[in-house]
Design a protein around this motif. Structure first.
Motif, PDB file in Angstrom:
ATOM      1  N   ALA A  27      99.183  51.490  22.917  1.00 21.24           N
ATOM      2  CA  ALA A  27      99.720  51.610  24.447  1.00 21.24           C
ATOM      3  C   ALA A  27     101.069  51.731  24.186  1.00 21.24           C
ATOM      4  O   ALA A  27     101.639  50.628  23.803  1.00 21.24           O
ATOM      5  CB  ALA A  27      99.187  50.535  25.488  1.00 21.24           C
ATOM      6  N   ALA A  28     101.795  52.588  24.894  1.00 19.72           N
ATOM      7  CA  ALA A  28     103.333  52.846  24.960  1.00 19.72           C
ATOM      8  C   ALA A  28     103.822  52.285  26.156  1.00 19.72           C
ATOM      9  O   ALA A  28     103.895  52.912  27.222  1.00 19.72           O
ATOM     10  CB  ALA A  28     103.595  54.366  24.519  1.00 19.72           C
ATOM     11  N   LEU A  29     104.076  51.006  26.233  1.00 18.92           N
ATOM     12  CA  LEU A  29     104.331  50.323  27.496  1.00 18.92           C
ATOM     13  C   LEU A  29     106.092  50.280  27.440  1.00 18.92           C
ATOM     14  O   LEU A  29     106.240  49.552  26.215  1.00 18.92           O
ATOM     15  CB  LEU A  29     103.817  48.934  27.873  1.00 18.92           C
ATOM     16  N   PRO A  30     106.757  50.222  28.328  1.00 11.87           N
ATOM     17  CA  PRO A  30     108.121  49.798  28.400  1.00 11.87           C
ATOM     18  C   PRO A  30     108.320  48.440  28.196  1.00 11.87           C
ATOM     19  O   PRO A  30     107.290  47.468  28.729  1.00 11.87           O
ATOM     20  CB  PRO A  30     108.465  50.478  29.623  1.00 11.87           C
ATOM     21  N   ASP A  31     109.236  47.917  27.728  1.00 16.86           N
ATOM     22  CA  ASP A  31     109.513  46.442  27.459  1.00 16.86           C
ATOM     23  C   ASP A  31     110.191  46.149  28.792  1.00 16.86           C
ATOM     24  O   ASP A  31     111.260  45.779  28.829  1.00 16.86           O
ATOM     25  CB  ASP A  31     110.428  46.179  26.244  1.00 16.86           C
ATOM     26  N   ASP A  32     109.471  45.988  29.889  1.00 22.99           N
ATOM     27  CA  ASP A  32     109.857  45.431  31.262  1.00 22.99           C
ATOM     28  C   ASP A  32     109.079  44.293  31.432  1.00 22.99           C
ATOM     29  O   ASP A  32     107.734  44.171  31.613  1.00 22.99           O
ATOM     30  CB  ASP A  32     109.549  46.762  32.294  1.00 22.99           C
ATOM     31  N   PRO A  33     109.805  43.199  31.842  1.00 22.22           N
ATOM     32  CA  PRO A  33     109.071  41.765  31.897  1.00 22.22           C
ATOM     33  C   PRO A  33     108.433  41.849  33.244  1.00 22.22           C
ATOM     34  O   PRO A  33     107.271  41.138  33.406  1.00 22.22           O
ATOM     35  CB  PRO A  33     110.303  40.890  32.020  1.00 22.22           C
ATOM     36  N   LEU A  34     108.668  42.535  34.092  1.00 17.86           N
ATOM     37  CA  LEU A  34     108.068  42.813  35.597  1.00 17.86           C
ATOM     38  C   LEU A  34     106.694  43.418  35.342  1.00 17.86           C
ATOM     39  O   LEU A  34     105.687  43.276  35.889  1.00 17.86           O
ATOM     40  CB  LEU A  34     108.979  43.523  36.560  1.00 17.86           C
ATOM     41  N   LEU A  35     106.755  44.620  34.740  1.00 19.26           N
ATOM     42  CA  LEU A  35     105.396  45.383  34.348  1.00 19.26           C
ATOM     43  C   LEU A  35     104.459  44.240  33.507  1.00 19.26           C
ATOM     44  O   LEU A  35     103.254  44.431  33.821  1.00 19.26           O
ATOM     45  CB  LEU A  35     105.733  46.573  33.574  1.00 19.26           C
ATOM     46  N   HIS A  36     104.856  43.572  32.852  1.00 17.32           N
ATOM     47  CA  HIS A  36     104.175  42.597  31.864  1.00 17.32           C
ATOM     48  C   HIS A  36     103.438  41.660  32.978  1.00 17.32           C
ATOM     49  O   HIS A  36     102.482  41.165  32.934  1.00 17.32           O
ATOM     50  CB  HIS A  36     104.684  41.967  30.593  1.00 17.32           C
ATOM     51  N   LEU A  38     103.073  42.000  36.314  1.00 16.96           N
ATOM     52  CA  LEU A  38     102.169  42.843  36.943  1.00 16.96           C
ATOM     53  C   LEU A  38     100.850  42.800  36.351  1.00 16.96           C
ATOM     54  O   LEU A  38      99.723  42.728  36.742  1.00 16.96           O
ATOM     55  CB  LEU A  38     102.667  43.858  37.570  1.00 16.96           C
ATOM     56  N   LEU A  39     100.824  43.125  35.074  1.00 17.33           N
ATOM     57  CA  LEU A  39      99.693  43.184  34.310  1.00 17.33           C
ATOM     58  C   LEU A  39      98.838  41.893  34.416  1.00 17.33           C
ATOM     59  O   LEU A  39      97.734  41.778  34.520  1.00 17.33           O
ATOM     60  CB  LEU A  39      99.766  43.707  32.920  1.00 17.33           C
ATOM     61  N   ARG A  40      99.679  40.748  34.012  1.00 17.00           N
ATOM     62  CA  ARG A  40      98.931  39.523  33.799  1.00 17.00           C
ATOM     63  C   ARG A  40      98.436  39.178  35.324  1.00 17.00           C
ATOM     64  O   ARG A  40      97.198  38.701  35.373  1.00 17.00           O
ATOM     65  CB  ARG A  40      99.939  38.262  33.590  1.00 17.00           C
ATOM     66  N   ASP A  45      96.437  42.684  29.961  1.00 18.49           N
ATOM     67  CA  ASP A  45      97.614  42.291  29.037  1.00 18.49           C
ATOM     68  C   ASP A  45      98.130  43.488  28.564  1.00 18.49           C
ATOM     69  O   ASP A  45      97.384  44.549  28.738  1.00 18.49           O
ATOM     70  CB  ASP A  45      97.373  41.477  27.931  1.00 18.49           C
ATOM     71  N   ALA A  46      99.198  43.543  27.665  1.00 15.36           N
ATOM     72  CA  ALA A  46      99.831  44.867  27.207  1.00 15.36           C
ATOM     73  C   ALA A  46      98.761  45.752  26.342  1.00 15.36           C
ATOM     74  O   ALA A  46      98.895  46.635  26.025  1.00 15.36           O
ATOM     75  CB  ALA A  46     101.107  44.691  26.378  1.00 15.36           C
ATOM     76  N   ASP A  47      97.706  44.886  25.587  1.00 16.75           N
ATOM     77  CA  ASP A  47      96.838  45.454  24.889  1.00 16.75           C
ATOM     78  C   ASP A  47      95.574  46.023  25.406  1.00 16.75           C
ATOM     79  O   ASP A  47      94.601  46.435  24.769  1.00 16.75           O
ATOM     80  CB  ASP A  47      96.326  44.609  23.573  1.00 16.75           C
ATOM     81  N   ALA A  48      95.340  45.892  26.693  1.00 17.70           N
ATOM     82  CA  ALA A  48      94.235  46.251  27.487  1.00 17.70           C
ATOM     83  C   ALA A  48      94.235  47.837  27.446  1.00 17.70           C
ATOM     84  O   ALA A  48      95.091  48.455  27.334  1.00 17.70           O
ATOM     85  CB  ALA A  48      94.339  45.859  28.902  1.00 17.70           C
ATOM     86  N   ALA A  49      92.824  48.242  27.355  1.00 19.32           N
ATOM     87  CA  ALA A  49      92.595  49.696  27.305  1.00 19.32           C
ATOM     88  C   ALA A  49      93.285  50.303  28.244  1.00 19.32           C
ATOM     89  O   ALA A  49      93.741  51.849  28.302  1.00 19.32           O
ATOM     90  CB  ALA A  49      91.282  50.062  27.200  1.00 19.32           C
ATOM     91  N   ASP A  50      93.450  49.784  29.536  1.00 18.17           N
ATOM     92  CA  ASP A  50      93.846  50.542  30.650  1.00 18.17           C
ATOM     93  C   ASP A  50      95.231  50.149  31.248  1.00 18.17           C
ATOM     94  O   ASP A  50      95.625  50.723  32.141  1.00 18.17           O
ATOM     95  CB  ASP A  50      92.842  50.510  31.867  1.00 18.17           C
ATOM     96  N   ALA A  51      95.586  49.510  30.427  1.00 21.64           N
ATOM     97  CA  ALA A  51      97.178  48.919  30.697  1.00 21.64           C
ATOM     98  C   ALA A  51      98.366  50.212  31.098  1.00 21.64           C
ATOM     99  O   ALA A  51      98.930  50.124  31.956  1.00 21.64           O
ATOM    100  CB  ALA A  51      97.687  48.076  29.457  1.00 21.64           C
TER     101      ALA A  51
END
Length: 87
Positions: A27-36, A38-40, A45-51
């Motif tokens: 998963a190519a996620l930006p390194d944005d603490p707020l996005l992480h 929101l995922l929590r 988590d960042a490794d989730a298939a649908d993240a």
């Protein structure tokens, strides 16, 4: 051929069968603490298939300073968290 998540969604919406390789897709996620955060809150988590797809569907984090945007996002996060719980 390898399709990115958006291309897979479009192909499936058109009625095509998309075959996926076995194993996790990076998963190519930006390194944005707020996005992480929101995922929590969504139970992911960042490794989730649908993240990556979830982050792409949410509004840009800069717009989350608006209280109405936050209120609109929370019901979606709660529903995602509830669907992520084991039954």
């Amino acid at each position: 051929m390898s399709w990115d998540p958006l291309q897979q969604e479009v192909l499936e919406a058109l009625g095509h069968t998309v075959y996926r390789a076995v194993g996790p897709e990076p998963a190519a996620l930006p390194d944005d603490p707020l996005l992480h955060a929101l995922l929590r809150a969504a139970g992911r988590d960042a490794d989730a298939a649908d993240a990556a797809a979830l982050c792409r569907d949410w509004i840009p984090t800069a717009r989350l300073r608006d209280p109405a945007a936050k209120r609109a996002l929370w019901p979606r996060l709660r529903a995602l968290r509830a669907s992520a719980r084991p039954r």
